[in-house]
Design a protein around this motif. Structure first.
Motif, PDB file in Angstrom:
ATOM      1  N   MET A   1       0.836  -1.100   0.031  1.00 12.59           N
ATOM      2  CA  MET A   1      -0.105  -0.047  -0.081  1.00 12.59           C
ATOM      3  C   MET A   1       0.914   1.180  -0.115  1.00 12.59           C
ATOM      4  N   ASN A   2       0.550   2.136  -0.810  1.00 10.38           N
ATOM      5  CA  ASN A   2       1.742   3.472  -1.047  1.00 10.38           C
ATOM      6  C   ASN A   2       0.915   4.539  -0.052  1.00 10.38           C
ATOM      7  N   ILE A   3       1.958   5.422   0.011  1.00 14.45           N
ATOM      8  CA  ILE A   3       1.691   6.323   0.924  1.00 14.45           C
ATOM      9  C   ILE A   3       0.361   7.260   0.516  1.00 14.45           C
ATOM     10  N   GLU A   4       0.109   7.649  -0.551  1.00 17.07           N
ATOM     11  CA  GLU A   4      -1.293   8.106  -1.082  1.00 17.07           C
ATOM     12  C   GLU A   4      -2.466   7.366  -0.297  1.00 17.07           C
ATOM     13  N   GLN A   5      -2.323   6.125  -0.557  1.00 16.92           N
ATOM     14  CA  GLN A   5      -3.526   5.069  -0.082  1.00 16.92           C
ATOM     15  C   GLN A   5      -3.740   5.311   1.214  1.00 16.92           C
ATOM     16  N   LYS A   6      -2.684   5.321   1.968  1.00 15.36           N
ATOM     17  CA  LYS A   6      -2.519   5.438   3.427  1.00 15.36           C
ATOM     18  C   LYS A   6      -3.095   6.801   3.901  1.00 15.36           C
ATOM     19  N   LYS A   7      -3.026   7.540   3.300  1.00 13.77           N
ATOM     20  CA  LYS A   7      -3.245   9.019   3.793  1.00 13.77           C
ATOM     21  C   LYS A   7      -4.736   9.082   3.664  1.00 13.77           C
ATOM     22  N   ILE A   8      -5.327   8.888   2.658  1.00 16.64           N
ATOM     23  CA  ILE A   8      -6.794   8.729   2.041  1.00 16.64           C
ATOM     24  C   ILE A   8      -7.400   7.795   3.308  1.00 16.64           C
ATOM     25  N   ILE A   9      -6.888   6.814   3.348  1.00 23.01           N
ATOM     26  CA  ILE A   9      -7.682   5.871   4.362  1.00 23.01           C
ATOM     27  C   ILE A   9      -7.742   6.503   5.711  1.00 23.01           C
ATOM     28  N   GLU A  10      -6.505   6.956   6.249  1.00 22.49           N
ATOM     29  CA  GLU A  10      -6.502   7.748   7.633  1.00 22.49           C
ATOM     30  C   GLU A  10      -7.421   9.100   7.578  1.00 22.49           C
ATOM     31  N   GLU A  11      -7.748   9.555   6.406  1.00 17.60           N
ATOM     32  CA  GLU A  11      -8.558  10.918   6.503  1.00 17.60           C
ATOM     33  C   GLU A  11      -9.863  10.376   6.730  1.00 17.60           C
ATOM     34  N   ALA A  12     -10.210   9.281   5.824  1.00 13.79           N
ATOM     35  CA  ALA A  12     -11.464   8.813   5.899  1.00 13.79           C
ATOM     36  C   ALA A  12     -11.909   8.156   7.299  1.00 13.79           C
ATOM     37  N   LEU A  13     -11.013   7.388   7.772  1.00 16.42           N
ATOM     38  CA  LEU A  13     -11.308   7.019   9.043  1.00 16.42           C
ATOM     39  C   LEU A  13     -11.753   7.793  10.215  1.00 16.42           C
ATOM     40  N   ASP A  14     -10.749   9.074  10.143  1.00 12.32           N
ATOM     41  CA  ASP A  14     -10.917   9.815  11.102  1.00 12.32           C
ATOM     42  C   ASP A  14     -12.346  10.444  11.170  1.00 12.32           C
ATOM     43  N   LYS A  15     -13.231  10.379  10.115  1.00 13.48           N
ATOM     44  CA  LYS A  15     -14.750  10.876  10.072  1.00 13.48           C
ATOM     45  C   LYS A  15     -15.513   9.602  10.332  1.00 13.48           C
ATOM     46  N   VAL A  16     -15.241   8.400   9.525  1.00 10.31           N
ATOM     47  CA  VAL A  16     -16.337   7.403   9.355  1.00 10.31           C
ATOM     48  C   VAL A  16     -16.081   6.698  10.627  1.00 10.31           C
ATOM     49  N   ILE A  17     -15.264   6.529  11.493  1.00  7.50           N
ATOM     50  CA  ILE A  17     -15.235   5.802  12.870  1.00  7.50           C
ATOM     51  C   ILE A  17     -16.085   6.424  13.788  1.00  7.50           C
ATOM     52  N   PRO A  18     -15.852   7.794  14.084  1.00  7.21           N
ATOM     53  CA  PRO A  18     -16.600   8.363  15.140  1.00  7.21           C
ATOM     54  C   PRO A  18     -18.131   8.546  14.787  1.00  7.21           C
ATOM     55  N   TYR A  19     -18.528   8.798  13.416  1.00  2.40           N
ATOM     56  CA  TYR A  19     -19.863   8.729  13.107  1.00  2.40           C
ATOM     57  C   TYR A  19     -20.413   7.439  13.327  1.00  2.40           C
ATOM     58  N   ILE A  20     -20.167   6.313  12.835  1.00  2.00           N
ATOM     59  CA  ILE A  20     -20.482   5.106  13.009  1.00  2.00           C
ATOM     60  C   ILE A  20     -20.698   4.729  14.520  1.00  2.00           C
ATOM     61  N   ASP A  21     -19.527   4.865  15.192  1.00  4.74           N
ATOM     62  CA  ASP A  21     -19.526   4.488  16.883  1.00  4.74           C
ATOM     63  C   ASP A  21     -20.415   5.427  17.339  1.00  4.74           C
ATOM     64  N   ASN A  22     -21.097   6.551  17.016  1.00  6.10           N
ATOM     65  CA  ASN A  22     -21.929   7.281  17.852  1.00  6.10           C
ATOM     66  C   ASN A  22     -23.225   6.913  17.349  1.00  6.10           C
ATOM     67  N   LEU A  23     -23.460   5.973  16.281  1.00  9.54           N
ATOM     68  CA  LEU A  23     -24.969   5.914  16.039  1.00  9.54           C
ATOM     69  C   LEU A  23     -25.579   5.027  17.250  1.00  9.54           C
ATOM     70  N   PRO A  24     -26.985   5.123  17.530  1.00 13.22           N
ATOM     71  CA  PRO A  24     -27.606   4.435  18.534  1.00 13.22           C
ATOM     72  C   PRO A  24     -27.629   3.062  18.092  1.00 13.22           C
ATOM     73  N   ILE A  25     -27.940   2.139  19.061  1.00 15.69           N
ATOM     74  CA  ILE A  25     -28.011   0.595  18.494  1.00 15.69           C
ATOM     75  C   ILE A  25     -29.354   0.363  18.886  1.00 15.69           C
ATOM     76  N   GLY A  26     -29.933  -0.751  18.312  1.00 11.56           N
ATOM     77  CA  GLY A  26     -31.224  -1.444  18.552  1.00 11.56           C
ATOM     78  C   GLY A  26     -32.442  -0.600  18.344  1.00 11.56           C
ATOM     79  N   GLU A  27     -32.499   0.465  17.641  1.00 10.63           N
ATOM     80  CA  GLU A  27     -33.543   1.520  17.408  1.00 10.63           C
ATOM     81  C   GLU A  27     -33.613   2.225  16.010  1.00 10.63           C
TER      82      GLU A  27
END
Length: 295
Positions: free
Chosen positions: A1-27
């Motif tokens: 995996m090249n440096i550019e791919q890693k950068k894209i992934i890291e930037e996306a995860l900084d947004k995606v992980i908190p968004y999904i982790d903060n969604l309510p469950i079971g409703e």
């Protein structure tokens, strides 16, 4: 995996992980989402099941996409999947998309989601939609539901969809395939350092105390003879890599027209969660081509 791919992934995860982790469950998750201006969007109730219907205003296609969202069977339909419904419609050159807000755990357990999915599919047929124009698409837990629903339809002699697309599908509720442990440090989405819902792979709420050898819980154990055309996409870094590969192998041996694409060094749901990657763009192109081939 090249440096550019890693950068894209890291930037996306900084947004995606908190968004999904903060969604309510079971409703059900409240939403004020607005469709793009060239789409009409409505909320329906089908036998008590919330279903969202996305329609291009200038309709180009008579095809139908039935979407089963991911979320570990604990997170309900969220805005991310409303946006993905737009992408599916565009891939199908103007298809209508029905997204099922099926029941999730821990409030509901298996087979609640399967019951909802089958009811909505049968409702589409009653409404006059042609099964040969329907493609079922699901990712992750939605990939589990996509395969399980289609197996159920086949086993109960209900007219089958034309084709099925399973993205990073969870196919083994027992979660004992080698890749679950081998890729836990590689899969940045569902692995050790990824989404909180990744714990559902080993400590599932939805299948808790259920028969994990039931093929509608673990579609890898199903009978694929007579199954519709099938596309499976998965990343080589996924903890669910073996889930996808073993279904593909079984389907191929059963005579199914199956294509499995393994994207090197990609993690779970990469094409949905990190769409700016070149691999993600290629995966979306493949989805579009598969839909075009089938409808």
């Amino acid at each position: 995996m090249n440096i550019e791919q890693k950068k894209i992934i890291e930037e996306a995860l900084d947004k995606v992980i908190p968004y999904i982790d903060n969604l309510p469950i079971g409703e059900i998750i409240p939403s004020s989402w607005q469709a793009p201006k060239d789409f009409k969007y409505e909320k329906l109730m089908v036998e008590g099941i919330p279903v969202e219907h996305l329609m291009p205003i200038k309709r180009k296609s008579d095809s139908i996409i039935l979407q089963f969202h991911g979320g570990g069977y604990i997170v309900a339909l969220c805005n991310q999947y409303r946006t993905i419904a737009v992408e599916y419609s565009n891939c199908a050159e103007g298809a209508e998309v029905f997204s099922v807000d099926y029941r999730v755990a821990p409030t509901h357990q298996y087979p609640a989601a399967l019951d909802d999915a089958v009811k909505v599919y049968k409702w589409l047929l009653k409404e006059g939609y042609d099964n040969n124009k329907i493609i079922i698409i699901g990712d992750s837990a939605g990939g589990n539901l996509t395969l399980a629903t289609t197996l159920y339809l086949k086993d109960h002699n209900i007219p089958l969809p034309k084709a099925v697309i399973a993205i990073s599908p969870w196919t083994n509720a027992a979660n004992d395939f080698p890749s679950v442990k081998l890729n836990t440090d590689k899969d940045v989405i569902l692995g050790r350092n990824g989404l909180a819902m990744g714990n559902q792979i080993e400590k599932t709420f939805y299948f808790k105390e259920k028969d994990l050898k039931d093929p509608y819980a673990s579609p890898v154990l199903g009978d694929y003879k007579g199954f519709p055309n099938l596309l499976i996409q998965v990343g080589s870094y996924e903890i669910l890599l073996d889930d996808a590969k073993k279904v593909a192998e079984k389907a191929r041996k059963s005579g199914v027209n199956i294509k499995i694409s393994i994207y090197e060094e990609m993690s779970h749901d990469f094409q949905l969660l990190i769409p700016s990657l070149e691999e993600s763009k290629n995966a979306w192109t493949e989805i579009k081509e598969f839909i075009k081939e089938n409808i």
